[in-house]
Design a protein around this motif. Structure first.
Motif, mmCIF file in Angstrom:
data_model
loop_
_atom_site.group_PDB
_atom_site.id
_atom_site.type_symbol
_atom_site.label_atom_id
_atom_site.label_comp_id
_atom_site.label_asym_id
_atom_site.label_seq_id
_atom_site.Cartn_x
_atom_site.Cartn_y
_atom_site.Cartn_z
ATOM 1 N N TYR A 1 0.831 -1.210 0.000
ATOM 2 C CA TYR A 1 0.000 0.000 0.000
ATOM 3 C C TYR A 1 0.865 1.258 0.000
ATOM 4 C CZ TYR A 1 -3.134 3.633 1.709
ATOM 5 O OH TYR A 1 -3.833 4.809 1.858
ATOM 6 N N GLU A 2 1.865 1.286 0.879
ATOM 7 C CA GLU A 2 2.733 2.457 0.965
ATOM 8 C C GLU A 2 3.553 2.629 -0.316
ATOM 9 O OE1 GLU A 2 2.920 4.720 3.269
ATOM 10 O OE2 GLU A 2 1.661 3.849 4.827
ATOM 11 N N ALA A 3 3.990 1.526 -0.915
ATOM 12 C CA ALA A 3 4.756 1.602 -2.158
ATOM 13 C C ALA A 3 3.904 2.187 -3.282
ATOM 14 C CB ALA A 3 5.274 0.224 -2.545
ATOM 15 N N ARG A 4 2.632 1.799 -3.338
ATOM 16 C CA ARG A 4 1.733 2.366 -4.362
ATOM 17 C C ARG A 4 1.554 3.867 -4.146
ATOM 18 N NH1 ARG A 4 -1.156 -2.591 -3.688
ATOM 19 N NH2 ARG A 4 -2.573 -1.595 -2.185
ATOM 20 N N ARG A 5 1.490 4.278 -2.882
ATOM 21 C CA ARG A 5 1.361 5.708 -2.580
ATOM 22 C C ARG A 5 2.578 6.492 -3.043
ATOM 23 N NH1 ARG A 5 0.914 6.842 3.303
ATOM 24 N NH2 ARG A 5 0.567 8.962 2.571
ATOM 25 N N ARG A 6 3.721 5.852 -3.039
ATOM 26 C CA ARG A 6 4.960 6.528 -3.418
ATOM 27 C C ARG A 6 5.252 6.414 -4.916
ATOM 28 N NH1 ARG A 6 7.036 7.611 1.470
ATOM 29 N NH2 ARG A 6 6.550 6.150 3.159
ATOM 30 N N ALA A 7 4.415 5.697 -5.632
ATOM 31 C CA ALA A 7 4.702 5.421 -7.042
ATOM 32 C C ALA A 7 4.756 6.699 -7.873
ATOM 33 C CB ALA A 7 3.651 4.473 -7.609
ATOM 34 N N ARG A 8 3.802 7.598 -7.697
ATOM 35 C CA ARG A 8 3.775 8.807 -8.518
ATOM 36 C C ARG A 8 4.987 9.686 -8.242
ATOM 37 N NH1 ARG A 8 -1.623 12.351 -8.669
ATOM 38 N NH2 ARG A 8 -2.305 10.380 -9.618
ATOM 39 N N GLY A 9 5.306 9.883 -6.970
ATOM 40 C CA GLY A 9 6.471 10.686 -6.623
ATOM 41 C C GLY A 9 7.754 10.063 -7.130
ATOM 42 N N THR A 10 7.827 8.728 -7.049
ATOM 43 C CA THR A 10 9.016 8.029 -7.546
ATOM 44 C C THR A 10 9.162 8.195 -9.048
ATOM 45 O OG1 THR A 10 8.907 6.387 -5.768
ATOM 46 C CG2 THR A 10 10.113 5.768 -7.750
ATOM 47 N N LEU A 11 8.043 8.104 -9.761
ATOM 48 C CA LEU A 11 8.081 8.277 -11.211
ATOM 49 C C LEU A 11 8.563 9.672 -11.582
ATOM 50 C CD1 LEU A 11 7.465 7.300 -14.076
ATOM 51 C CD2 LEU A 11 5.093 8.054 -13.744
ATOM 52 N N GLY A 12 8.014 10.682 -10.901
ATOM 53 C CA GLY A 12 8.418 12.052 -11.182
ATOM 54 C C GLY A 12 9.888 12.285 -10.887
ATOM 55 N N LEU A 13 10.356 11.732 -9.770
ATOM 56 C CA LEU A 13 11.760 11.879 -9.402
ATOM 57 C C LEU A 13 12.671 11.171 -10.403
ATOM 58 C CD1 LEU A 13 13.627 13.042 -7.196
ATOM 59 C CD2 LEU A 13 13.447 10.834 -6.021
ATOM 60 N N THR A 14 12.252 10.002 -10.844
ATOM 61 C CA THR A 14 13.053 9.232 -11.807
ATOM 62 C C THR A 14 13.210 9.987 -13.121
ATOM 63 O OG1 THR A 14 12.259 7.157 -10.831
ATOM 64 C CG2 THR A 14 13.254 7.043 -13.016
ATOM 65 N N VAL A 15 12.110 10.474 -13.632
ATOM 66 C CA VAL A 15 12.157 11.226 -14.893
ATOM 67 C C VAL A 15 12.971 12.504 -14.725
ATOM 68 C CG1 VAL A 15 10.775 12.466 -16.602
ATOM 69 C CG2 VAL A 15 9.979 10.262 -15.716
ATOM 70 N N GLY A 16 12.751 13.196 -13.604
ATOM 71 C CA GLY A 16 13.466 14.444 -13.367
ATOM 72 C C GLY A 16 14.969 14.250 -13.298
ATOM 73 N N LEU A 17 15.418 13.252 -12.525
ATOM 74 C CA LEU A 17 16.856 13.017 -12.395
ATOM 75 C C LEU A 17 17.440 12.452 -13.689
ATOM 76 C CD1 LEU A 17 17.391 11.644 -8.774
ATOM 77 C CD2 LEU A 17 17.571 13.967 -9.648
#
Length: 262
Positions: free
Chosen positions: A7-23
């Protein structure tokens, strides 16, 4: 099992995606600048030698005229070691304290789950950005070097990412410890960032001084991106020290959380 982690990993998915693309895009930008710097004819070695030792230690400013040294200084040492480490400490800082503050933790603990399991599963969910970024960002980096017609060792590139995982876990554990010690999420988040930054500075300012031994307290002492990319030197013992430190800090957080009055 691991319902909280999923559940927590799914909550972090959008932020992780944005961070991945940004970096990833930032890495491409950094690499795209390198050919113009290489062609400038500036004697970077002489310039680097004129810099204070603390600056060279902080940002790994060695072999700046090569793609390996340039990436180590401009991307990995600053973005990966400092900024990503701060991000993980900040994120972990709100994991428990934030839920306590908004009352969400009471609802979670009302379910048949122990405090220890809850804390460990929340910690595991924090691996989401660490794993995803370390899998995807190297593709951007290697692809960028191909686009500018530069060669970069795949083994060294994979090593710099693999060996960053124990370092990032320590930063995460620092934030988690503060999250179970402090009553407010914002305090724990800022405290985690401050702790990681101060440890980064400690290693830098004590380098090549009579107080260099104090730098052993900093996780950056055991993860040097310049050594990996420029010198092809892998500090496996340092990675083990960081892994042990991360587990020890997690154990400390678990002990405190089990005894905390929520």
């Amino acid at each position: 099992m691991f319902e909280v982690t999923r559940y927590e990993a799914r909550r972090r998915a959008r932020g992780t995606l944005g961070l991945t693309v940004g970096l990833g895009l930032f890495a491409l930008l950094i690499i795209g600048v390198f050919p113009s710097i290489e062609a400038s004819g500036v004697d970077f070695e002489a310039y680097i030698e004129s810099l204070p030792e603390a600056f060279r230690a902080s940002f790994g400013a060695e072999a700046f005229g090569t793609i390996e040294g340039f990436l180590a200084a401009e991307f990995y040492q600053f973005v990966w070691v400092l900024l990503f480490g701060l991000y993980m400490a900040y994120t972990a800082g709100g994991t428990v304290a934030g839920d306590v503050e908004n009352g969400r933790l009471d609802l979670l603990l009302a379910t048949p789950i122990t405090r220890s399991r809850l804390l460990v599963e929340k910690y595991l969910s924090l691996l989401t950005p660490i794993v995803v970024l370390n899998l995807v960002v190297p593709l951007f980096v290697y692809g960028g070097t191909i686009l500018v017609d530069e060669s970069l060792s795949v083994v060294d590139l994979l090593a710099v990412h693999a060996l960053s995982i124990p370092y990032l876990l320590v930063c995460t554990s620092i934030g988690l410890v503060l999250s179970v010690l402090l009553p407010r999420g914002d305090l724990a988040q800022r405290g985690g960032m401050a702790a990681v930054f101060l440890l980064f500075v400690l290693d830098s300012v004590t380098a090549s001084t009579d107080y260099e031994v104090l730098g052993a307290l900093s996780p950056t002492r055991y993860y040097d991106t310049t050594e990996i990319l420029v010198e092809t030197s892998y500090d496996i013992e340092g990675a083990i020290v960081l892994a042990v430190a991360a587990v020890a800090l997690l154990g400390l957080a678990r002990l405190r959380f089990r005894r905390a009055d929520l």
